[in-house]
Write a protein that holds these residues in place. Structure first.
Motif, PDB file in Angstrom:
ATOM      1  N   ALA A 216      -7.730  -6.619   9.176  1.00 19.48           N
ATOM      2  CA  ALA A 216      -6.126  -5.294   9.716  1.00 19.48           C
ATOM      3  C   ALA A 216      -6.403  -5.073   8.156  1.00 19.48           C
ATOM      4  CB  ALA A 216      -5.197  -6.306  10.580  1.00 19.48           C
ATOM      5  N   VAL A 217      -6.188  -3.383   8.303  1.00 20.82           N
ATOM      6  CA  VAL A 217      -5.240  -3.046   7.271  1.00 20.82           C
ATOM      7  C   VAL A 217      -4.233  -1.788   8.037  1.00 20.82           C
ATOM      8  CG1 VAL A 217      -5.371  -1.775   5.622  1.00 20.82           C
ATOM      9  CG2 VAL A 217      -7.364  -3.021   5.870  1.00 20.82           C
ATOM     10  N   ILE A 218      -3.055  -2.044   7.249  1.00 21.94           N
ATOM     11  CA  ILE A 218      -1.908  -1.228   7.656  1.00 21.94           C
ATOM     12  C   ILE A 218      -1.232  -0.749   6.674  1.00 21.94           C
ATOM     13  CG2 ILE A 218       0.280  -1.435   9.486  1.00 21.94           C
ATOM     14  CD1 ILE A 218       0.035  -4.698  10.134  1.00 21.94           C
ATOM     15  N   GLY A 219      -1.887   1.071   7.438  1.00 23.60           N
ATOM     16  CA  GLY A 219      -1.750   1.868   6.311  1.00 23.60           C
ATOM     17  C   GLY A 219      -2.553   2.318   5.338  1.00 23.60           C
ATOM     18  N   ALA A 220      -2.337   3.871   5.614  1.00 22.88           N
ATOM     19  CA  ALA A 220      -3.819   4.506   5.495  1.00 22.88           C
ATOM     20  C   ALA A 220      -3.491   5.362   3.443  1.00 22.88           C
ATOM     21  CB  ALA A 220      -4.907   5.184   5.667  1.00 22.88           C
TER      22      ALA A 220
ATOM     23  N   ALA B 169      -7.375 -12.060   8.474  1.00 21.25           N
ATOM     24  CA  ALA B 169      -6.365 -11.898   7.495  1.00 21.25           C
ATOM     25  C   ALA B 169      -5.931 -10.639   7.959  1.00 21.25           C
ATOM     26  CB  ALA B 169      -7.240 -11.933   6.184  1.00 21.25           C
ATOM     27  N   LEU B 170      -4.931 -10.126   6.751  1.00 21.57           N
ATOM     28  CA  LEU B 170      -3.976  -9.513   7.273  1.00 21.57           C
ATOM     29  C   LEU B 170      -3.772  -8.064   5.564  1.00 21.57           C
ATOM     30  CD1 LEU B 170      -2.370  -6.758   8.814  1.00 21.57           C
ATOM     31  CD2 LEU B 170      -0.318  -8.386   8.284  1.00 21.57           C
ATOM     32  N   ILE B 171      -4.286  -7.038   4.813  1.00 14.51           N
ATOM     33  CA  ILE B 171      -3.415  -6.064   5.005  1.00 14.51           C
ATOM     34  C   ILE B 171      -2.543  -5.043   4.393  1.00 14.51           C
ATOM     35  CG2 ILE B 171      -4.324  -4.943   2.336  1.00 14.51           C
ATOM     36  CD1 ILE B 171      -7.290  -6.379   2.562  1.00 14.51           C
ATOM     37  N   ASN B 172      -1.389  -5.780   4.030  1.00 14.15           N
ATOM     38  CA  ASN B 172      -0.277  -4.620   4.698  1.00 14.15           C
ATOM     39  C   ASN B 172      -0.188  -3.064   3.342  1.00 14.15           C
ATOM     40  OD1 ASN B 172       2.210  -4.194   6.918  1.00 14.15           O
ATOM     41  ND2 ASN B 172       2.943  -3.797   4.406  1.00 14.15           N
ATOM     42  N   ALA B 173      -0.096  -1.843   4.365  1.00 10.72           N
ATOM     43  CA  ALA B 173      -0.160  -0.642   3.146  1.00 10.72           C
ATOM     44  C   ALA B 173       0.486  -0.128   3.493  1.00 10.72           C
ATOM     45  CB  ALA B 173      -1.432  -1.087   2.539  1.00 10.72           C
ATOM     46  N   THR B 174       1.576  -1.049   3.790  1.00 11.41           N
ATOM     47  CA  THR B 174       2.629   0.598   4.801  1.00 11.41           C
ATOM     48  C   THR B 174       3.554   1.229   3.636  1.00 11.41           C
ATOM     49  OG1 THR B 174       4.003  -1.218   6.003  1.00 11.41           O
ATOM     50  CG2 THR B 174       2.910  -0.424   6.628  1.00 11.41           C
ATOM     51  N   GLY B 175       3.991   1.083   2.087  1.00  8.96           N
ATOM     52  CA  GLY B 175       4.657   1.475   1.473  1.00  8.96           C
ATOM     53  C   GLY B 175       6.360   1.707   2.064  1.00  8.96           C
ATOM     54  N   THR B 176       6.939   2.133   1.656  1.00  6.13           N
ATOM     55  CA  THR B 176       8.052   2.933   1.357  1.00  6.13           C
ATOM     56  C   THR B 176       8.745   4.050   1.885  1.00  6.13           C
ATOM     57  OG1 THR B 176       7.997   3.008  -0.733  1.00  6.13           O
ATOM     58  CG2 THR B 176       8.371   0.851  -0.603  1.00  6.13           C
ATOM     59  N   TRP B 177       7.876   4.354   2.097  1.00  2.00           N
ATOM     60  CA  TRP B 177       8.037   6.200   2.463  1.00  2.00           C
ATOM     61  C   TRP B 177       8.782   6.221   3.789  1.00  2.00           C
ATOM     62  CZ3 TRP B 177       8.911  10.961  -0.563  1.00  2.00           C
ATOM     63  CH2 TRP B 177       9.323  11.906   0.306  1.00  2.00           C
ATOM     64  N   THR B 178       9.311   5.577   5.323  1.00  2.00           N
ATOM     65  CA  THR B 178       9.503   5.585   6.117  1.00  2.00           C
ATOM     66  C   THR B 178      10.365   4.713   6.334  1.00  2.00           C
ATOM     67  OG1 THR B 178       8.539   4.168   6.957  1.00  2.00           O
ATOM     68  CG2 THR B 178       7.620   5.761   7.339  1.00  2.00           C
TER      69      THR B 178
ATOM     70  N   GLU C 223       2.077 -17.072   2.895  1.00  2.00           N
ATOM     71  CA  GLU C 223       1.286 -17.228   4.771  1.00  2.00           C
ATOM     72  C   GLU C 223      -0.239 -16.957   3.489  1.00  2.00           C
ATOM     73  OE1 GLU C 223      -1.318 -17.388   6.640  1.00  2.00           O
ATOM     74  OE2 GLU C 223       0.289 -17.158   8.315  1.00  2.00           O
ATOM     75  N   PRO C 224      -0.921 -17.303   3.423  1.00  2.00           N
ATOM     76  CA  PRO C 224      -2.148 -16.776   2.350  1.00  2.00           C
ATOM     77  C   PRO C 224      -2.810 -15.817   3.158  1.00  2.00           C
ATOM     78  CG  PRO C 224      -2.146 -19.003   2.151  1.00  2.00           C
ATOM     79  CD  PRO C 224      -1.664 -18.834   3.586  1.00  2.00           C
ATOM     80  N   ARG C 225      -2.860 -15.547   4.470  1.00  2.00           N
ATOM     81  CA  ARG C 225      -3.649 -14.984   5.347  1.00  2.00           C
ATOM     82  C   ARG C 225      -3.249 -13.120   5.242  1.00  2.00           C
ATOM     83  NH1 ARG C 225      -3.682 -17.408  10.968  1.00  2.00           N
ATOM     84  NH2 ARG C 225      -1.277 -18.177   9.666  1.00  2.00           N
ATOM     85  N   VAL C 226      -1.791 -12.885   4.276  1.00  2.00           N
ATOM     86  CA  VAL C 226      -1.512 -11.607   4.329  1.00  2.00           C
ATOM     87  C   VAL C 226      -1.318 -11.410   3.120  1.00  2.00           C
ATOM     88  CG1 VAL C 226       1.091 -10.520   4.480  1.00  2.00           C
ATOM     89  CG2 VAL C 226      -0.422 -11.830   6.563  1.00  2.00           C
ATOM     90  N   HIS C 227      -1.314 -10.297   3.518  1.00  2.00           N
ATOM     91  CA  HIS C 227      -1.991  -9.462   1.597  1.00  2.00           C
ATOM     92  C   HIS C 227      -0.478  -8.491   1.093  1.00  2.00           C
ATOM     93  CE1 HIS C 227      -4.633 -12.226  -0.865  1.00  2.00           C
ATOM     94  NE2 HIS C 227      -4.786 -11.990   0.537  1.00  2.00           N
ATOM     95  N   LEU C 228       0.261  -7.820   0.593  1.00  2.00           N
ATOM     96  CA  LEU C 228       0.992  -6.915   0.678  1.00  2.00           C
ATOM     97  C   LEU C 228       0.624  -5.720  -0.262  1.00  2.00           C
ATOM     98  CD1 LEU C 228       5.036  -8.453   0.956  1.00  2.00           C
ATOM     99  CD2 LEU C 228       3.033  -7.798   2.720  1.00  2.00           C
ATOM    100  N   VAL C 229      -0.123  -4.907  -0.605  1.00  2.00           N
ATOM    101  CA  VAL C 229      -0.181  -4.416  -1.774  1.00  2.00           C
ATOM    102  C   VAL C 229       0.312  -2.674  -1.797  1.00  2.00           C
ATOM    103  CG1 VAL C 229      -3.058  -4.941  -1.282  1.00  2.00           C
ATOM    104  CG2 VAL C 229      -2.375  -2.458   0.347  1.00  2.00           C
ATOM    105  N   GLY C 230       0.798  -2.357  -2.840  1.00  2.00           N
ATOM    106  CA  GLY C 230       1.524  -1.424  -2.906  1.00  2.00           C
ATOM    107  C   GLY C 230       3.375  -1.354  -2.535  1.00  2.00           C
ATOM    108  N   TYR C 231       3.231  -3.462  -2.910  1.00  2.00           N
ATOM    109  CA  TYR C 231       4.493  -3.678  -2.075  1.00  2.00           C
ATOM    110  C   TYR C 231       4.618  -3.900  -3.959  1.00  2.00           C
ATOM    111  CZ  TYR C 231       8.191  -7.581  -1.503  1.00  2.00           C
ATOM    112  OH  TYR C 231       9.049  -8.448  -1.639  1.00  2.00           O
TER     113      TYR C 231
END
Length: 374
Positions: A15-19, A134-143, A322-330
């Protein structure tokens, strides 16, 4: 392909959160590797945070925007607002590659389904529940704009706003505007607003200016410094905080007008202005907080990723605990260049997870490969 909203639930590999740029880069590499994925985006349409940037922020003045992987940027008109160009670019990218983006879908929470460290994650969204390996979190910071707490802030009779709420300089014509902050947004808006009205600039520290161009080596060195912070579990700083501000012709002109005469931070806010360190009152009609943003990670709270100091110990894009979770844009990947690299790195690391190690088909290139990068 993009859809209007999610109306069902199901299981995916990732799952990817953020586009935004980081999320789309990750989706490209997931698709290329043949993994089942969904991108959940809370926005009404493509473009990520760029959808909300002020119209006067044009392509000639934004930081360098890297091509998304697989498809080069269209020709850039330097005078076009960045919000319009990048929204159009991202929309075309999603469409041409047929990326699986569900919107508008807000992710409420991410939880472990059980105690198995190789088990699945449950993603609760406004469009239903999903399960992922697995999860890729790409929610950024703008909010999540950051508003500092200052004595007397609630007593100010003028207008206070954050950079996230800025529209144009014209709304301040005839008013005295205080700009607080030492980053690129602060000096860019000082340049813009000082052309139509009086301004004052306040920062906590003396800004550092660079005369030299920001080349690839300087960018690499800056990212490395931020990366070291997150590796230690410290809250990330912006890349700009370790690179300094770059003199441009526009900013030199602003300095010549006196718009970049920095003042040390005031001690308190009062109804008609701010109290200076020498005790005098500096009158103002508007306080514009260009004080940055924080990572949007509240939906990950139940995973307890943060350490005592508020940071998250990272190993590249991977959360160390938590190796299943990745933070991109962080942290180091919050820059436009770092976002592309982070998307690719996250997918490469996810493929090494026990639950996905056996599931590695040969990568296939998208049908559109002209101008590939990343």
């Amino acid at each position: 392909m993009s859809t209007g909203k999610a109306v069902s639930s199901g299981e995916v590999d990732v799952a990817v959160i953020g586009a935004g740029q980081a999320g789309l880069s990750a989706a490209y590499h997931l698709q290329r590797r043949g993994l089942a994925y969904k991108v959940f985006d809370a926005e009404q349409g493509p473009g990520g945070a760029w959808r909300h940037r002020w119209k006067s922020l044009r392509m000639a003045t934004v930081n360098g925007i890297s091509d998304l992987p697989g498809i080069a940027k269209p020709d850039v008109d330097p005078a076009e607002p960045s919000s319009e160009f990048l929204t159009r670019y991202f929309a075309g990218y999603e469409r041409e590659l047929g990326l699986e983006v569900l919107r508008p879908v807000k992710v409420a929470s991410v939880e472990r389904e059980d105690a198995d460290p190789d088990g699945r994650l449950r993603i609760s969204t406004s469009g239903g529940g999903w399960s992922a390996k697995a999860l890729i979190n790409a929610t950024g910071t703008w909010t999540r704009p950051f508003w500092p707490i200052y004595p007397g802030r609630s007593t100010f009779r003028g207008r206070q706003l954050h950079v996230a709420d800025y529209v144009s300089a014209e709304e301040f014509r005839g008013l005295h505007v205080i700009v607080v902050g030492g980053g690129i947004s602060a000096v860019g808006l000082l340049d813009e607003i000082s052309q139509v009205t009086a301004t004052s600039w306040f920062t906590r520290r003396e800004p550092e200016w660079r005369d030299a161009a920001f080349d690839a080596q300087a960018g690499h060195d800056a990212v490395a410094l931020v990366e070291e912070r997150v590796r230690q579990g410290l809250p990330p700083q912006s890349v700009v905080s370790v690179t300094g501000l770059i003199w441009t012709p526009a900013l030199r002109a602003a300095a010549a007008r006196g718009a970049l005469e920095r003042r040390p931070m005031f001690t308190a806010i009062e109804p008609d202005g701010v109290r200076l360190t020498d005790g005098s009152l500096h009158r103002a009609d508007v306080i514009l907080w260009a004080t940055g943003f924080r990572a949007e990670l509240e939906h990950l709270a139940s995973l307890h990723l943060r350490g005592p100091g508020g940071g998250i110990v990272m190993d590249g894009t991977q959360v160390a605990a938590e190796p299943r979770v990745h933070l991109v844009g962080y942290g180091p990947s919050s820059s436009t260049i770092g976002a592309n690299r982070a998307g690719r790195a996250a997918v490469a690391a996810i493929l090494k997870l026990p639950s996905l190690r056996q599931q590695q088909p040969n990568p296939t290139e998208p049908t559109q490969t002209a101008g590939t990068s990343g």
